[in-house]
Design a protein around this motif. Structure first.
Motif, PDB file in Angstrom:
ATOM      1  N   VAL A   1       0.854  -1.372   0.017  1.00 39.08           N
ATOM      2  CA  VAL A   1      -0.036   0.040  -0.058  1.00 39.08           C
ATOM      3  C   VAL A   1       0.680   1.266  -0.028  1.00 39.08           C
ATOM      4  O   VAL A   1       0.684   2.335  -0.729  1.00 39.08           O
ATOM      5  N   ILE A   2       1.963   1.040   0.818  1.00 42.22           N
ATOM      6  CA  ILE A   2       2.896   2.316   0.890  1.00 42.22           C
ATOM      7  C   ILE A   2       3.308   2.585  -0.477  1.00 42.22           C
ATOM      8  O   ILE A   2       3.629   3.723  -1.029  1.00 42.22           O
ATOM      9  N   LYS A   3       3.951   1.500  -1.021  1.00 37.97           N
ATOM     10  CA  LYS A   3       4.442   1.604  -2.378  1.00 37.97           C
ATOM     11  C   LYS A   3       3.755   2.098  -3.564  1.00 37.97           C
ATOM     12  O   LYS A   3       4.136   3.274  -4.235  1.00 37.97           O
ATOM     13  N   GLU A   4       2.522   1.816  -3.405  1.00 37.63           N
ATOM     14  CA  GLU A   4       1.573   2.500  -4.512  1.00 37.63           C
ATOM     15  C   GLU A   4       1.047   3.625  -4.303  1.00 37.63           C
ATOM     16  O   GLU A   4       1.189   4.516  -5.307  1.00 37.63           O
ATOM     17  N   VAL A   5       0.973   4.230  -3.094  1.00 38.28           N
ATOM     18  CA  VAL A   5       0.764   5.714  -2.820  1.00 38.28           C
ATOM     19  C   VAL A   5       1.877   6.750  -3.047  1.00 38.28           C
ATOM     20  O   VAL A   5       1.831   7.529  -3.463  1.00 38.28           O
ATOM     21  N   TRP A   6       3.139   5.974  -2.726  1.00 40.23           N
ATOM     22  CA  TRP A   6       4.293   6.606  -2.647  1.00 40.23           C
ATOM     23  C   TRP A   6       4.631   6.981  -4.349  1.00 40.23           C
ATOM     24  O   TRP A   6       5.313   7.983  -4.630  1.00 40.23           O
TER      25      TRP A   6
ATOM     26  N   PHE B   1       9.592   4.229  10.031  1.00 40.70           N
ATOM     27  CA  PHE B   1       9.047   4.081   8.685  1.00 40.70           C
ATOM     28  C   PHE B   1      10.125   4.316   7.464  1.00 40.70           C
ATOM     29  O   PHE B   1       9.979   3.534   6.619  1.00 40.70           O
ATOM     30  N   TYR B   2      10.847   5.409   8.007  1.00 39.67           N
ATOM     31  CA  TYR B   2      11.927   5.475   6.804  1.00 39.67           C
ATOM     32  C   TYR B   2      13.154   4.427   6.850  1.00 39.67           C
ATOM     33  O   TYR B   2      13.309   4.113   5.586  1.00 39.67           O
ATOM     34  N   GLN B   3      13.366   3.956   7.997  1.00 43.79           N
ATOM     35  CA  GLN B   3      14.227   2.862   7.792  1.00 43.79           C
ATOM     36  C   GLN B   3      14.147   1.242   7.183  1.00 43.79           C
ATOM     37  O   GLN B   3      14.508   0.887   6.554  1.00 43.79           O
ATOM     38  N   ARG B   4      12.683   1.076   7.264  1.00 45.00           N
ATOM     39  CA  ARG B   4      11.953  -0.019   6.868  1.00 45.00           C
ATOM     40  C   ARG B   4      11.661   0.493   5.408  1.00 45.00           C
ATOM     41  O   ARG B   4      11.699  -0.724   4.501  1.00 45.00           O
ATOM     42  N   CYS B   5      11.324   1.457   5.244  1.00 47.59           N
ATOM     43  CA  CYS B   5      10.782   1.874   3.826  1.00 47.59           C
ATOM     44  C   CYS B   5      11.600   2.695   2.908  1.00 47.59           C
ATOM     45  O   CYS B   5      11.593   3.045   1.721  1.00 47.59           O
ATOM     46  N   TRP B   6      13.089   2.657   3.221  1.00 53.95           N
ATOM     47  CA  TRP B   6      13.903   3.307   2.503  1.00 53.95           C
ATOM     48  C   TRP B   6      14.303   2.909   1.160  1.00 53.95           C
ATOM     49  O   TRP B   6      14.649   3.887   0.208  1.00 53.95           O
ATOM     50  N   HIS B   7      14.005   1.589   0.869  1.00 52.95           N
ATOM     51  CA  HIS B   7      14.252   1.338  -0.449  1.00 52.95           C
ATOM     52  C   HIS B   7      13.182   1.878  -1.348  1.00 52.95           C
ATOM     53  O   HIS B   7      13.326   1.859  -2.618  1.00 52.95           O
ATOM     54  N   LEU B   8      12.145   2.566  -0.783  1.00 49.32           N
ATOM     55  CA  LEU B   8      10.986   3.055  -1.532  1.00 49.32           C
ATOM     56  C   LEU B   8      11.164   4.405  -1.706  1.00 49.32           C
ATOM     57  O   LEU B   8      10.728   5.155  -2.721  1.00 49.32           O
ATOM     58  N   VAL B   9      11.575   4.947  -0.534  1.00 54.05           N
ATOM     59  CA  VAL B   9      11.458   6.297  -0.378  1.00 54.05           C
ATOM     60  C   VAL B   9      12.655   7.208  -0.626  1.00 54.05           C
ATOM     61  O   VAL B   9      12.875   8.349  -0.440  1.00 54.05           O
TER      62      VAL B   9
ATOM     63  N   ASP C   1      13.282  10.201  -3.530  1.00 52.26           N
ATOM     64  CA  ASP C   1      12.673  11.373  -3.084  1.00 52.26           C
ATOM     65  C   ASP C   1      13.032  12.115  -1.769  1.00 52.26           C
ATOM     66  O   ASP C   1      13.083  13.430  -1.866  1.00 52.26           O
ATOM     67  N   CYS C   2      13.270  11.502  -0.863  1.00 50.72           N
ATOM     68  CA  CYS C   2      13.783  12.062   0.575  1.00 50.72           C
ATOM     69  C   CYS C   2      15.025  12.300   0.298  1.00 50.72           C
ATOM     70  O   CYS C   2      15.224  13.669   0.819  1.00 50.72           O
ATOM     71  N   THR C   3      16.014  11.854  -0.259  1.00 49.50           N
ATOM     72  CA  THR C   3      17.442  12.192  -0.576  1.00 49.50           C
ATOM     73  C   THR C   3      17.533  13.887  -1.114  1.00 49.50           C
ATOM     74  O   THR C   3      18.204  14.662  -0.844  1.00 49.50           O
ATOM     75  N   LYS C   4      16.675  13.595  -2.258  1.00 51.08           N
ATOM     76  CA  LYS C   4      16.596  14.911  -3.152  1.00 51.08           C
ATOM     77  C   LYS C   4      15.971  15.941  -2.327  1.00 51.08           C
ATOM     78  O   LYS C   4      16.348  17.204  -2.425  1.00 51.08           O
ATOM     79  N   ALA C   5      15.068  15.682  -1.354  1.00 52.12           N
ATOM     80  CA  ALA C   5      14.273  17.113  -0.754  1.00 52.12           C
ATOM     81  C   ALA C   5      15.287  17.490   0.414  1.00 52.12           C
ATOM     82  O   ALA C   5      15.576  18.438   0.787  1.00 52.12           O
ATOM     83  N   ILE C   6      15.924  16.615   0.936  1.00 50.95           N
ATOM     84  CA  ILE C   6      16.963  16.680   2.141  1.00 50.95           C
ATOM     85  C   ILE C   6      18.178  17.629   1.543  1.00 50.95           C
ATOM     86  O   ILE C   6      18.404  18.513   1.952  1.00 50.95           O
ATOM     87  N   LEU C   7      18.493  17.178   0.322  1.00 49.75           N
ATOM     88  CA  LEU C   7      19.740  17.756  -0.245  1.00 49.75           C
ATOM     89  C   LEU C   7      19.184  19.366  -0.746  1.00 49.75           C
ATOM     90  O   LEU C   7      19.988  20.530  -0.519  1.00 49.75           O
ATOM     91  N   SER C   8      17.880  19.355  -1.063  1.00 46.24           N
ATOM     92  CA  SER C   8      17.636  20.611  -1.502  1.00 46.24           C
ATOM     93  C   SER C   8      17.396  21.600  -0.189  1.00 46.24           C
ATOM     94  O   SER C   8      17.719  22.801  -0.351  1.00 46.24           O
TER      95      SER C   8
END
Length: 295
Positions: free
Chosen positions: A72-77, A200-208, A211-218
């Motif tokens: 479900v997380i993968k689909e909405v992300w 959440f970030y640790q378990r789903c890091w392969h999915l997020v 996007d998260c890396t790009k946002a954090i670098l921004s």
């Protein structure tokens, strides 16, 4: 009267005036059965901690153990959003929160689980543990506003950062450093207003991660962050046992885990030079030093 025609009348009562109910409008009385004496005990509950407000949703760690929830997380992300990197992450996290909340409620309904009964059983278990004299300590560790860059820097401050140190501090952040910050956080520590814990970030890091890396670098490169991302909860931590005044509490801000990742990246960068920038007599709150060294 005697025998089967005997009539019992409850004489144990609690009385309250109009003034009392003005101050304590949520007062209630609990009646208990006769067990020891010939009196039935009663309990007056002021319900001072009762909160009729809606509590914000927090993602539960246990849902991440189920592959169908991860799906479900993968689909909405993976839904595409238009906007800045941080705006896209805010939208994705909001959809994750809504979808996982719905999945959780559906799952609990399938299990016919009633949380009110669960809370009562949990409180009863805690009372039994306390009455049994248990003294074990349990440690859970499995866990604003817009920012603007500073431009008005006083010119009379003596420079203590060498050119080499400035190069270290000014080195661009990498995806590896961001991943390190994510996986060095307490998985189950308190989340912020968005209700998304670090696990959440640790378990789903392969999915997020992209996007998260790009946002954090921004954020790290521009020094700007959306207000939605930088909102916080204000929590009051007691300083002493006898709480009588506001000064007996220490206010802290619970920011979103996403922003904690950003600040942890900055902290890890500063640690590289902080050891010899701070005076030798400052031993507290520095890695490798202890306040007891001053004794």
């Amino acid at each position: 009267m005697k025998g089967e025609k005997r009539v019992y009348e409850r004489i144990d009562k609690a009385l309250g005036s109009k003034g009392w109910f003005t101050i304590f409008p949520e007062t209630s009385i609990k009646h208990y059965p006769i067990q020891i004496s010939d009196h039935a005990p009663i309990e007056v509950d002021l319900n001072l901690t009762k909160n009729n407000g809606k509590k914000p949703y927090k993602l539960d760690a246990w849902v991440l153990d189920y592959p169908d929830c991860i799906q479900v997380i993968k689909e909405v992300w993976n839904i595409n959003d238009v906007g800045s990197p941080t705006f896209r992450v805010v939208r994705k996290l909001a959809r994750v929160r809504q979808s996982v909340k719905k999945w959780t409620l559906d799952k609990l309904n399938d299990w016919s689980m009633k949380w009110d009964d669960f809370d009562k059983r949990l409180e009863h278990g805690i009372e039994l543990a306390i009455s049994g004299g248990g003294e074990e300590e349990y440690n859970q560790h499995s866990q604003g506003s817009s920012c603007y860059p500073y431009t008005d820097i006083p010119k009379n401050i003596r420079r203590r950062v060498s050119n080499d140190d400035a190069d270290v501090l000014g080195k661009p952040f990498s995806a590896k450093e961001i991943r390190r910050a994510v996986f060095h956080m307490g998985p189950l520590k308190s989340s912020g207003p968005d209700g998304i814990p670090a696990i959440f970030y640790q378990r789903c890091w392969h999915l997020v991660n992209k996007d998260c890396t790009k946002a954090i670098l921004s954020i790290l490169n521009s020094g700007m962050v959306l207000r939605e991302m930088n909102r916080t909860f204000i929590a009051l931590v007691p300083k002493c046992d006898n709480l009588e005044d506001v000064k007996d509490y220490h206010p802290i801000s619970l920011c979103n885990v996403f922003m904690r990742i950003v600040t942890k990246c900055i902290t890890n960068q500063m640690k590289k030079v902080m050891g010899y920038l701070v005076g030798e007599y400052q031993n507290a709150f520095l890695a490798g030093r202890s306040i007891s060294d001053n004794i």
